[in-house]
Design a protein around this motif. Structure first.
Motif, PDB file in Angstrom:
ATOM      1  N   UNK A 142     -19.685  32.995   5.575  1.00  0.00           N
ATOM      2  CA  UNK A 142     -18.614  33.985   5.503  1.00  0.00           C
ATOM      3  C   UNK A 142     -18.220  34.432   6.906  1.00  0.00           C
ATOM      4  N   UNK A 143     -16.953  34.798   7.039  1.00  0.00           N
ATOM      5  CA  UNK A 143     -16.420  35.361   8.283  1.00  0.00           C
ATOM      6  C   UNK A 143     -15.726  36.669   7.920  1.00  0.00           C
ATOM      7  N   UNK A 144     -16.132  37.755   8.569  1.00  0.00           N
ATOM      8  CA  UNK A 144     -15.430  39.028   8.418  1.00  0.00           C
ATOM      9  C   UNK A 144     -14.360  39.081   9.492  1.00  0.00           C
ATOM     10  N   UNK A 145     -13.136  39.436   9.092  1.00  0.00           N
ATOM     11  CA  UNK A 145     -12.007  39.494  10.011  1.00  0.00           C
ATOM     12  C   UNK A 145     -11.515  40.929  10.101  1.00  0.00           C
ATOM     13  N   UNK A 146     -11.338  41.416  11.315  1.00  0.00           N
ATOM     14  CA  UNK A 146     -10.613  42.663  11.558  1.00  0.00           C
ATOM     15  C   UNK A 146      -9.434  42.277  12.426  1.00  0.00           C
ATOM     16  N   UNK A 164     -22.301  35.150  10.678  1.00  0.00           N
ATOM     17  CA  UNK A 164     -23.758  35.149  10.591  1.00  0.00           C
ATOM     18  C   UNK A 164     -24.355  33.810  11.006  1.00  0.00           C
ATOM     19  N   UNK A 165     -23.551  32.762  11.030  1.00  0.00           N
ATOM     20  CA  UNK A 165     -24.032  31.433  11.393  1.00  0.00           C
ATOM     21  C   UNK A 165     -23.924  31.214  12.897  1.00  0.00           C
ATOM     22  N   UNK A 166     -25.020  30.793  13.558  1.00  0.00           N
ATOM     23  CA  UNK A 166     -24.942  30.472  14.984  1.00  0.00           C
ATOM     24  C   UNK A 166     -23.892  29.411  15.300  1.00  0.00           C
ATOM     25  N   UNK A 167     -23.624  28.513  14.365  1.00  0.00           N
ATOM     26  CA  UNK A 167     -22.628  27.465  14.591  1.00  0.00           C
ATOM     27  C   UNK A 167     -21.210  28.025  14.649  1.00  0.00           C
ATOM     28  N   UNK A 168     -21.024  29.250  14.175  1.00  0.00           N
ATOM     29  CA  UNK A 168     -19.705  29.889  14.213  1.00  0.00           C
ATOM     30  C   UNK A 168     -19.594  30.929  15.333  1.00  0.00           C
ATOM     31  N   UNK A 169     -20.614  31.025  16.175  1.00  0.00           N
ATOM     32  CA  UNK A 169     -20.621  32.036  17.246  1.00  0.00           C
ATOM     33  C   UNK A 169     -19.419  31.896  18.171  1.00  0.00           C
ATOM     34  N   UNK A 170     -18.835  30.703  18.276  1.00  0.00           N
ATOM     35  CA  UNK A 170     -17.654  30.513  19.130  1.00  0.00           C
ATOM     36  C   UNK A 170     -16.526  31.458  18.737  1.00  0.00           C
ATOM     37  N   UNK A 171     -16.499  31.887  17.459  1.00  0.00           N
ATOM     38  CA  UNK A 171     -15.469  32.843  17.023  1.00  0.00           C
ATOM     39  C   UNK A 171     -15.683  34.228  17.620  1.00  0.00           C
TER      40      UNK A 171
END
Length: 165
Positions: A93-97, A134-141
Motif C-alpha cells: 500500500x501507498x498512502x498519498x497526501x 512500508x516496503x523498502x523497495x518503494x522507498x524511492x517514493x
C-alpha cells in the motif's frame, strides 16, 4: 576553479491516476484564527493508478479537503490509499497526501462546482504529492520530490505524477 552550472531539473513520468469522487459536501465558512475560505470535502470512492513502475487501485475512503479561497481559486489537500497490484508490489500500500492548487475563471470554476465539464486547458491544476510506504523497495517514493498536473471532471479527477529528477 571553474564551477559547472547547476542542471535544470527533469521530470520523469511515474504514473497516471484516475480518482473517482462522490458529490461534494459543503461544510461552510471556516471560522477562527486560520479562517481563509469555505470548506468543501469531496469523498474519494475509488480509482486506478497506471504507470511505468506502479499499477493498482485507489481505495475508497479517502477525501479531498478543500478550502475555497475565492470564486477562482481552491486550495486542495487530498489524502487516500493506493493498493498496488502485480507481481512485484502486489499487496503493498501507498498512502498519498496530495496538496494542490486549482484556479480558473469564475465562470469555469462555477461550472466545475455544478458538475459541468470544463476544458482542462482552461484550468490551472498543479499538485505536489507526497508518499508513505512500508516496503523498502518503494522507498524511492519517499526520497524524491514529485509534481503533478490534474483535471477535474464531474465524476473524477485525472492526474499525472512526475518525479523531479
Amino acid at each position: 576553479m571553474t564551477m559547472t552550472p547547476l542542471p535544470a531539473p527533469r521530470l520523469e513520468h511515474i504514473a497516471d491516476l484516475t480518482v473517482q469522487v462522490a458529490a461534494p459536501i459543503e461544510a461552510g465558512q471556516v471560522a477562527g484564527l486560520n479562517s481563509r475560505g469555505r470548506r468543501r470535502i469531496i469523498p474519494i470512492t475509488g480509482g486506478s493508478i497506471k504507470g511505468p513502475r506502479l499499477h493498482g487501485r485507489v481505495l475508497p475512503g479517502g477525501a479531498d479537503f478543500q478550502l475555497v479561497v475565492s470564486g477562482t481559486t481552491t486550495d486542495l489537500d487530498a489524502r487516500y490509499l493506493i493498493a498496488l497490484e502485480g507481481s512485484e508490489f502486489g499487496g503493498e500500500h501507498i498512502f498519498v497526501q496530495n496538496h494542490a492548487l486549482r484556479r480558473g475563471t469564475a465562470d469555469d470554476i462555477a461550472k466545475l462546482v455544478r458538475g459541468e465539464p470544463v476544458d482542462p486547458a482552461a484550468i490551472y491544476f498543479r499538485c505536489v504529492p507526497a508518499f508513505e510506504v512500508s516496503s523498502p523497495a518503494l522507498a524511492w517514493l519517499t526520497e524524491s520530490l514529485f509534481l503533478g498536473t490534474g483535471a477535474r471532471y464531474p465524476d473524477r479527477v485525472e492526474m499525472s505524477f512526475f518525479r523531479v529528477a
